[in-house]
Scaffold this motif. Sequence first.
Motif, PDB file in Angstrom:
ATOM      1  N   THR A   1       0.926   3.963  -2.997  1.00 24.90           N
ATOM      2  CA  THR A   1       0.670   5.370  -2.713  1.00 24.90           C
ATOM      3  C   THR A   1       1.815   6.243  -3.227  1.00 24.90           C
ATOM      4  O   THR A   1       1.598   7.296  -3.828  1.00 24.90           O
ATOM      5  N   CYS A   2       3.011   5.769  -3.016  1.00 27.30           N
ATOM      6  CA  CYS A   2       4.185   6.503  -3.468  1.00 27.30           C
ATOM      7  C   CYS A   2       4.186   6.655  -4.986  1.00 27.30           C
ATOM      8  O   CYS A   2       4.440   7.738  -5.522  1.00 27.30           O
TER       9      CYS A   2
ATOM     10  N   GLU B   1      -3.017   2.828   7.228  1.00 24.07           N
ATOM     11  CA  GLU B   1      -3.595   2.256   6.011  1.00 24.07           C
ATOM     12  C   GLU B   1      -4.751   3.112   5.507  1.00 24.07           C
ATOM     13  O   GLU B   1      -4.889   3.360   4.322  1.00 24.07           O
TER      14      GLU B   1
ATOM     15  N   ARG C   1      -4.554   8.440  -1.629  1.00 26.42           N
ATOM     16  CA  ARG C   1      -4.658   8.032  -3.032  1.00 26.42           C
ATOM     17  C   ARG C   1      -5.959   8.532  -3.647  1.00 26.42           C
ATOM     18  O   ARG C   1      -5.984   8.971  -4.803  1.00 26.42           O
TER      19      ARG C   1
ATOM     20  N   SER D   1       0.847  -1.203   0.000  1.00 23.58           N
ATOM     21  CA  SER D   1       0.000   0.000   0.000  1.00 23.58           C
ATOM     22  C   SER D   1       0.882   1.253   0.000  1.00 23.58           C
ATOM     23  O   SER D   1       0.550   2.259  -0.619  1.00 23.58           O
ATOM     24  N   GLY D   2       2.014   1.163   0.690  1.00 27.23           N
ATOM     25  CA  GLY D   2       2.933   2.309   0.714  1.00 27.23           C
ATOM     26  C   GLY D   2       3.516   2.575  -0.663  1.00 27.23           C
ATOM     27  O   GLY D   2       3.546   3.713  -1.129  1.00 27.23           O
TER      28      GLY D   2
ATOM     29  N   ARG E   1      -3.549   6.255   3.877  1.00 25.00           N
ATOM     30  CA  ARG E   1      -3.007   6.004   2.542  1.00 25.00           C
ATOM     31  C   ARG E   1      -4.127   5.911   1.525  1.00 25.00           C
ATOM     32  O   ARG E   1      -4.028   6.462   0.424  1.00 25.00           O
TER      33      ARG E   1
ATOM     34  N   MET F   1       6.470   6.080   4.044  1.00 22.48           N
ATOM     35  CA  MET F   1       5.026   6.030   4.215  1.00 22.48           C
ATOM     36  C   MET F   1       4.609   5.617   5.623  1.00 22.48           C
ATOM     37  O   MET F   1       3.412   5.617   5.940  1.00 22.48           O
TER      38      MET F   1
END
Lengths: 174, 174
Positions: free
Chosen positions: A31-32, B151, B158, A27-28, B154, B146
């Motif tokens: 997102t990045c 979670e 997004r 997920s990181g 994030r 991150m």
Amino acid sequence: MSVSPPPITRFERLQRLAKRFPQLDSSGLETCITLLRLSNDLSDAYDASLARHGLSKGRFTVLVRLYSTSETEGGRGLIPAELAESSCVSRATMTGLLDTLEKDGLISREDHPEDRRMYTVHLTPKARQLLEGMLPEHYRRVAALMAPLSEQERDTLRELLAKVSTGLPAFREP
Amino acid sequence: MSVSPPPITRFERLQRLAKRFPQLDSSGLETCITLLRLSNDLSDAYDASLARHGLSKGRFTVLVRLYSTSETEGGRGLIPAELAESSCVSRATMTGLLDTLEKDGLISREDHPEDRRMYTVHLTPKARQLLEGMLPEHYRRVAALMAPLSEQERDTLRELLAKVSTGLPAFREP
DNA sequence: CCCGATTAGTAAGGCCCCTAACTAGTGCAC
DNA sequence: GTGCACTAGTTAGGGGCCTTACTAATCGGG
């Protein structure tokens, strides 16, 4: 010619990579990547918009900084180091920006009254006219860009971006 | 020498500009600037991290794309146009990236079996070794970046970035 | 067939910004 | 006052990515 297999998405490739690399925080990373892509797109769009007026992000930032300072602090003029810092570019880059802005007749350099190592930078009337002509449209564009977000969402977005910023030092570590 | 007046912040200058330009949406502009700055910082940090391994964002993206494809689809090899698209660079830029990657012994170009205009690109064992050596650290960095976000945050981030993306076409308009 | 339209990749040249090394002016310790 | 550390700006050179204009191969309608 054989039938193509179903296409594999970026997300699926990411999932499989995550199996091989336990350090991967999907997920990181997702997102990045989202952030980097939007950055890129926005940056390109910004550049393209400014290019119509013969400006780059750096050149524009310098002019607006000078403009807003002269509006609020009576044309006191800024020195290159201040401009470099507020534009987030190196002093060497600022030299180059100022060279071309001067060549284009948008700024003038004047001797600093107290320290002969420096000089002060001033907008020309031509630059003032350029900005006053383009800023309304520019600000309209930015407003349109952000229109999909409510005030609250904007606050949240800035907050979350600030949180990501706090992670930067850890990212950079050794 | 007179006493310096209190420093004027970027936010204050923005407020005064907003008085002169009614089109200026200050929360929108503030958010946009925040986004552009973080983009810049993140991009720089990313580049610096990759540079330790002799890579740029473009070079890295190409290698990872090839790596993850070969992992999931048995080394089928990609053509430059696919790589350009998935790396968000022009085809001309991809030629340059592949030239230097080939010169560095990280990829090989092989004739396309069916269309003599193209060729397929493949990772060399050296590239595979490079990636397997660096990816764990790279992914650790991204995870650290991150880490400050939950979670849920994030997901929200997004989502909000996606909303900004939907504003891009309006930003670009005439 | 074959010739134009299309598509793939490339070459040339440019812009933006960077780092590192340099020059010139300042100012403080002695 | 002189020397030296520091600061401001510049120069030189490089990297990354872009656009534009090109060459070569393929495809498809007459």
